[in-house]
Motif scaffolding. Structure first.
Motif, short mmCIF file in Angstrom:
data_model
loop_
_atom_site.label_atom_id
_atom_site.label_comp_id
_atom_site.label_asym_id
_atom_site.label_seq_id
_atom_site.Cartn_x
_atom_site.Cartn_y
_atom_site.Cartn_z
N GLY A 27 0.86 -1.20 -0.08
CA GLY A 27 -0.11 0.00 -0.16
C GLY A 27 0.69 1.06 0.00
N ALA A 28 2.04 1.28 0.76
CA ALA A 28 2.84 2.44 0.77
C ALA A 28 3.25 2.58 -0.53
N ARG A 29 3.89 1.78 -1.17
CA ARG A 29 4.32 1.81 -2.68
C ARG A 29 3.35 2.32 -3.47
N ILE A 30 2.24 1.85 -3.54
CA ILE A 30 0.90 2.33 -4.29
C ILE A 30 0.86 3.80 -4.24
N ARG A 67 6.44 -2.99 11.70
CA ARG A 67 5.62 -2.53 10.42
C ARG A 67 6.20 -1.14 10.03
N GLY A 68 6.42 -0.27 10.95
CA GLY A 68 6.77 1.13 10.36
C GLY A 68 8.40 0.83 9.64
N ARG A 69 9.04 -0.04 10.11
CA ARG A 69 10.38 -0.17 9.26
C ARG A 69 10.35 -0.73 7.82
N SER A 70 9.34 -1.61 7.88
CA SER A 70 8.90 -2.17 6.37
C SER A 70 8.40 -1.07 5.47
N LEU A 71 7.47 -0.33 5.99
CA LEU A 71 6.87 0.76 5.17
C LEU A 71 8.07 1.70 4.79
N PRO A 78 8.58 10.12 3.17
CA PRO A 78 8.34 10.13 4.52
C PRO A 78 7.13 9.21 5.11
N VAL A 79 7.35 8.65 6.15
CA VAL A 79 6.29 7.73 6.75
C VAL A 79 5.96 8.50 8.15
N VAL A 80 4.71 8.67 8.38
CA VAL A 80 3.97 9.30 9.45
C VAL A 80 3.46 8.16 10.29
N ALA A 81 3.76 7.78 11.38
CA ALA A 81 3.28 6.63 12.08
C ALA A 81 2.47 7.09 13.31
N ASP A 82 1.29 6.12 13.48
CA ASP A 82 0.75 5.86 14.76
C ASP A 82 1.63 5.12 15.83
N ASN A 91 9.18 6.02 30.70
CA ASN A 91 10.31 5.12 30.28
C ASN A 91 9.82 4.34 29.00
N ASN A 92 8.74 3.99 28.95
CA ASN A 92 8.09 3.36 27.45
C ASN A 92 8.41 4.26 26.33
N VAL A 93 7.75 5.53 26.81
CA VAL A 93 7.95 6.66 25.78
C VAL A 93 9.30 6.90 25.04
N VAL A 94 10.20 6.67 25.85
CA VAL A 94 11.57 7.02 25.49
C VAL A 94 11.92 6.07 24.81
N ARG A 95 11.77 4.74 24.96
CA ARG A 95 12.05 3.58 24.08
C ARG A 95 11.08 3.67 22.89
N THR A 96 9.96 3.96 22.93
CA THR A 96 9.30 4.02 21.63
C THR A 96 9.83 4.95 20.79
N ILE A 97 9.97 6.09 20.99
CA ILE A 97 10.57 7.16 20.42
C ILE A 97 11.90 6.56 19.72
N ARG A 98 12.89 6.08 20.57
CA ARG A 98 14.22 5.75 19.90
C ARG A 98 13.92 4.83 18.89
N GLU A 99 13.15 3.59 19.17
CA GLU A 99 12.74 2.51 18.11
C GLU A 99 12.34 3.02 16.71
N TYR A 100 11.30 4.00 16.93
CA TYR A 100 10.65 4.24 15.61
C TYR A 100 11.54 5.30 14.93
N GLU A 101 12.26 6.01 15.63
CA GLU A 101 13.33 6.82 14.88
C GLU A 101 14.33 5.97 14.20
N ALA A 102 14.79 4.80 15.00
CA ALA A 102 15.76 3.96 14.35
C ALA A 102 15.20 3.09 13.03
N ALA A 103 13.63 3.05 13.00
CA ALA A 103 13.19 2.19 11.95
C ALA A 103 13.34 3.08 10.74
N GLY A 104 13.55 4.25 10.89
CA GLY A 104 13.26 5.10 9.43
C GLY A 104 12.08 5.92 9.48
#
Length: 278
Positions: A27-30, A67-71, A78-82, A91-104
């Protein structure tokens, strides 16, 4: 140029940016090939596509990030993610941001519901205090390593608490450092105008068919929104197509029965970029 920087620069330009939602890389490619400058990763669609369940907080942070990484890997836009509620405390928020950022991923929105959350279009939403969510936004801003990785402060207060509380929360989240603000489920043009005029950061709008005023892209642009997402539209189209396809095959015993023709294998391979592979 990094996707984060492209998105940040695009949002500083005049006009509105439209990011259709999708639940997978195809879907992202389309969406990219149709000429859109950004893609939105829908949590609702991911819950449906990954586990066949409604958006009631069942997916984990790692499932969403994967899934964010695959998109992000499948497209150049750019991909905007939920990012739901950030999946827990500060603490979870900090990890969430770092993981999403690392995913691209280029931007995420964090919503002010309790954990586990529900889709913002559902009944029975429960919220944390505005102060608690503002702390999450401050933690998210501090956690990013790329200043162009955008944090969107989202409030789901409009339906359960009314517009005044949603507006108040949006102002608080802007002051807490959110780069953009999303007030889910605004119910009139008047509310939209007041929100755009009263919040110090650019506004995002999630268009959910049947739940918000039926406006066009040009209307949202005229109202002053900077980012317009269509979170579940493509997933609804997919579900309708799959239901009709399955019913037709069961009824007629062939995929060549009446109805819209299937995409040709050639066109399908073109979407996937088969020619680029050895």
């Amino acid at each position: 140029m990094r996707a984060t920087t492209r998105l940040a620069q695009r949002l500083r330009q005049p006009g509105i940016l439209v990011a259709p939602g999708c639940h997978d890389a195809l879907g992202a490619r389309i969406i990219e090939q149709a000429g859109f400058e950004a893609v939105y990763m829908t949590g609702n669609g991911l819950s449906a596509s990954l586990i066949g369940a409604p958006d009631v907080g069942l997916l984990t942070m790692t499932e969403m990030v994967a899934r964010g990484r695959s998109l992000a890997a499948a497209v150049s836009v750019p991909v905007v993610a939920d990012a739901d509620t950030g999946y827990g405390n500060l603490n979870n928020v900090v990890r969430t941001i770092r993981e999403y950022e690392a995913a691209g991923v280029a931007a995420v929105h964090l919503e002010d519901q309790v954990t586990p959350k529900k889709c913002g279009a559902m009944k029975g939403l429960a919220l944390v205090s505005a102060e608690e969510h503002a702390d999450k936004i401050r933690a998210a801003v501090a956690a990013r390593t790329d200043p162009d990785f955008l944090i969107i402060g989202r409030s789901d207060a409009r339906i359960p608490n009314g517009f005044p509380d949603a507006l108040r929360r949006g102002q608080i989240y802007a002051e807490a450092g959110a780069d953009l603000v999303l007030l889910e489920m605004l119910q009139s043009i008047e509310e939209m105008r007041e929100a755009v005029a009263s919040i110090s950061k650019p506004l995002v709008f999630n268009y959910v068919e049947g739940k918000v005023p039926d406006l066009k892209v040009s209307d949202f642009a005229e109202l002053g929104f900077k980012l317009l997402n269509y979170p579940v539209s493509s997933t609804l189209a997919y579900a309708r197509m799959m239901r009709d396809f399955a019913a037709s095959l069961a009824r007629d015993g062939t995929t060549l029965a009446s109805g819209p023709p299937l995409l040709s294998l050639h066109d399908y391979e073109q979407i996937l970029g088969l020619g680029a592979y050895h």
